[in-house]
Scaffold this motif. Structure first.
Motif, mmCIF file in Angstrom:
data_model
loop_
_atom_site.group_PDB
_atom_site.id
_atom_site.type_symbol
_atom_site.label_atom_id
_atom_site.label_comp_id
_atom_site.label_asym_id
_atom_site.label_seq_id
_atom_site.Cartn_x
_atom_site.Cartn_y
_atom_site.Cartn_z
ATOM 1 N N GLU A 74 0.827 -1.211 0.000
ATOM 2 C CA GLU A 74 0.000 0.000 0.000
ATOM 3 C C GLU A 74 0.861 1.261 0.000
ATOM 4 O OE1 GLU A 74 -1.129 -2.822 1.112
ATOM 5 O OE2 GLU A 74 -3.201 -2.845 0.401
ATOM 6 N N ARG A 152 -6.761 -9.917 4.776
ATOM 7 C CA ARG A 152 -6.875 -9.750 3.327
ATOM 8 C C ARG A 152 -8.192 -9.062 2.955
ATOM 9 N NH1 ARG A 152 -3.416 -12.321 -0.072
ATOM 10 N NH2 ARG A 152 -4.050 -10.547 -1.351
ATOM 11 N N GLY A 153 -8.096 -8.152 2.031
ATOM 12 C CA GLY A 153 -9.283 -7.402 1.606
ATOM 13 C C GLY A 153 -9.628 -6.261 2.554
HETATM 14 N N1 ASP Z 1 -3.848 -5.358 -0.420
HETATM 15 C C1 ASP Z 1 -4.601 -6.069 0.567
HETATM 16 C C2 ASP Z 1 -5.032 -7.420 0.005
HETATM 17 O O1 ASP Z 1 -4.747 -7.713 -1.135
HETATM 18 C C3 ASP Z 1 -5.774 -5.295 1.080
HETATM 19 C C4 ASP Z 1 -6.853 -4.990 0.064
HETATM 20 O O2 ASP Z 1 -6.639 -5.037 -1.144
HETATM 21 O O3 ASP Z 1 -7.953 -4.664 0.478
HETATM 22 O O4 ASP Z 1 -5.639 -8.179 0.700
#
Ligand code: ASP
Ligand code: ADP
Ligand code: MG
Length: 616
Positions: A74, A152-153
């Motif tokens: 990030e 994640r996410g």
């Molecule tokens: N980069 C992190 C992921 O791939 C967070 C996100 O994309 O929300 O999990």
């Protein structure tokens, strides 16, 4: 002039061109007179690449170092987007989670946000800068200032939490699809855009596998009343609004870990019908619930437990006044379901329990917090209440118990979760941003479609514990042990059949959990087997969970039957069924998961004529 938080996902900032496109969109919003905080994910598949690297070095990478590594993704995108904005002549500044002061728990790789310091962001906003914040990461409050990630996410969660902390007018999640669709367009290209969805429905869909939104982001939006929209970063289409009810007032401290339960609900007017020993083959549930729907009998909870030998048990609850009708349907169909080869004591049998009650804890704050359900089970055990059926969802855990135990159960749950009696439901209108067109004002429940979306989770496993003693405290022990290891479970099902072991009645208990947690869970439960007197713990990794979600399915007979019939027509065997008020989930074999998703999506008429294009 509004304060807006915009979040851009990985694909949306996946290349130099995409970063420039994002900068253009941000500029447009600023020129329109709005203040802007931009939250970013890592570029493209950067995070996946970093995870892969870590596993090339270690089979079991240290979680602190994992956060140190993953948080770098990030940091790249925020710097580049700030540069792109500056190139366009707009003052912008990038900040990491630590620089903002996104304070989290110390729980590496899945930290929850405790609070967000807003002063620095406010200062930069007052200087007319666009503030570009790294999503997915935070910092511990301890003197060490450890870097954490949210899971994640998790950038969605960063964005919505920032919107709540800054009292932003709304939060926009920009991604690679036009909004929230009836299912994943990568698996079903005919999925259709939904223009609005309730936060409860979205919480279920997100937790059941729809990765378009991080479930915890929806939880925060719901708890703090943050207006939330999911849109494509490629087009100017309006996208999908997630509608939350007016929230109860909440402090902005312990943001993700404050009160998880808002309400204790109960219903003493229920009855249970169980069908024991129905054949384990495609079409049985479809026949039973098809007939029930034709007779217009509305069922509440449905469960089908794991099979013993080559038969299954299916149980469902109905409102007490229609028990006779429901029982008659079940009795009439039982002979048809009997398998030809069955011997007498293997034959399908109907059992009814007229006086049962359902008690539930409800609230948005249970996701990833297995301790909440465990606390409910322990509270009931301490009150000497035996649990007959369990239904879990993201916003509710319900237990079916004996009617006579209901008052005691409710009183002890109110004490345990510190819920006052008769708080009364808030009926204020939902909070909506001023820009929401009138035509999108939230619909009343009667106009809700019964099934809003379909989700598939291919990352689940099933554990079955054999011969668990049927008495108060059993669920508390099992799920308390799992909660101690922070293992969340779903689809908890006890077999209806009872087997006597050394004079003690026993049942099998099965549940699903994330596959990554399954082996640890199995080992731990197996180790406790002798102490607690249960039998073998069986793990099955080859499952898929397919679910339908919709607030409009309440009081609509026939929804379950349609789902089961679609699977039956394609010869897909249902291994487990579990429902809550607004969802029905079935476990099927892993290799049939995608097919199951497709046929169910079609069966509810959700497919549009146009295919959704998804960027590679
Ligand atoms: N980069 C992190 C992921 O791939 C967070 C996100 O994309 O929300 O999990
Ligand atoms: P981002 O990087 O923007 O956060 P994600 O990959 O996390 O994007 O989430 C978007 C993806 O979610 C879509 O590309 C789509 O494949 C998937 N998805 C799964 N279920 C749904 C759904 N019901 N509606 C929209 N997208 C979905
Ligand atoms: Mg995402």
């Amino acid at each position: 002039m509004a304060l807006i938080v915009q979040k851009y996902g990985g694909t949306s900032v996946g290349s130099v061109e995409r970063i420039q496109a994002v900068a253009q969109r941000v500029c447009k919003t600023v020129i329109a007179g709005h203040s802007l905080v931009v939250v970013l994910s890592a570029m493209g598949k950067t995070t996946d690449g970093l995870v892969k690297l870590a596993y090339e070095i270690s089979q079991n990478p240290n979680s602190r170092e994992m956060d140190m590594l993953l948080s770098t993704g990030e940091q790249i995108s925020i710097a580049l987007v700030s540069m792109a904005l500056q190139e366009l002549g707009h003052p912008a500044i990038s900040l990491t989670g630590a620089q903002v002061g996104i304070v989290t728990e110390a729980d590496h790789t899945r930290a929850r946000i405790l609070h967000i310091e807003t002063q620095r962001i406010q200062r930069h906003l007052n200087q007319n800068k666009v503030v570009v914040v790294a999503g997915f990461q935070g910092i511990t409050r301890t003197e060490e200032l450890e870097i954490t990630t949210l899971g994640r996410g998790g950038s969605d969660t960063s964005a919505v939490a920032l919107a709540a902390a800054l009292h932003a007018d709304f939060c926009e999640i920009y991604t690679d699809v036009p909004g929230i669709l009836t299912t994943d367009p990568r698996l079903v290209p005919e999925a259709q855009l939904i223009d609005q969805i309730t936060s409860n429905e979205m919480l279920e869909l997100a937790s059941l596998g729809a990765k378009v939104l991080h479930p915890r982001a929806v939880e925060i939006a719901r708890n703090y009343g943050v207006p939330l929209v999911v849109r494509s970063s490629w087009t100017d289409e309006p996208g999908t609004w997630v509608i939350s009810p007016a929230p109860r007032p909440r402090a902005l401290v312990n943001l993700e870990i404050a009160r998880s339960v808002d309400e204790i609900e109960f219903d003493t007017n229920q009855a249970k019908v169980s069908m024991l020993r129905v054949p384990d083959k495609p079409g049985v549930a479809a026949r039973l619930f098809g007939e029930i729907a034709r007779q217009n009998v509305d069922v509440d909870l449905i469960i089908q437990s794991i099979h013993e030998g080559n038969t299954n048990d299916i149980a469902f609850t109905v409102m007490a006044p229609i028990l006779k009708k429901a029982e008659a349907v079940a009795q009439a169909i039982a002979p048809v379901l009997r398998s030809q080869k069955a011997t007498e004591n293997e034959e399908a049998e109907v059992m009814v329990l007229p006086n049962i009650a359902k008690v539930s804890i409800a609230g948005a704050g249970m996701i990833g917090r297995p301790g909440v359900a465990a606390k409910m089970f322990a509270t009931l055990a301490e009150a000497g209440v035996n649990i007959q059926m369990i239904s879990t969802s993201e916003v509710k855990v319900s237990c079916v118990i004996d009617n006579a135990d209901c008052d005691r159960a409710v009183a002890s749950l109110r004490t345990a979760f510190e819920i006052e009696e008769d708080k009364g439901n808030l009926t204020l209108p939902p909070s909506l941003p001023p820009s929401l067109p009138h035509s999108l004002s939230p619909s009343l429940p009667h106009s809700l479609p019964p099934v809003r979306g379909v989700a598939l989770d291919m990352k689940q496993a099933r554990l079955a514990i054999r011969q668990v003693q049927d008495r108060p405290g059993t669920a508390a022990k099992i799920f308390g042990l799992l909660a101690e290891h922070n293992i969340s479970v779903d689809m908890i099902i006890q077999s209806q059949r009872c087997r006597m072991m050394n004079g003690i009645p026993t049942r099998d208990i099965a549940f699903t959990t994330a596959r990554i947690d399954a082996q640890v869970a199995q080992k731990m439960l197996q180790q406790s087997a002798a102490e607690y007197g249960w039998g073998e713990v069986v793990l099955d990794n080859d499952i898929a969970k397919v679910s339908i979600v919709g607030a409009g399915m309440v009081g609509q007979p026939g929804i379950a039957a349609t789902m089961f019939e679609a699977l039956s027509q394609h010869q897909i065997n249902i291994q487990m069924i579990a429902t809550s008020e607004i969802k029905i989930s079935c476990v099927v074999a892993q290799e049939e998961g995608v097919k199951a998703l497709q046929v169910i999506h079609t069966a509810f008429g959700l497919a549009g004529s146009q295919s959704i294009q998804v960027p590679a």
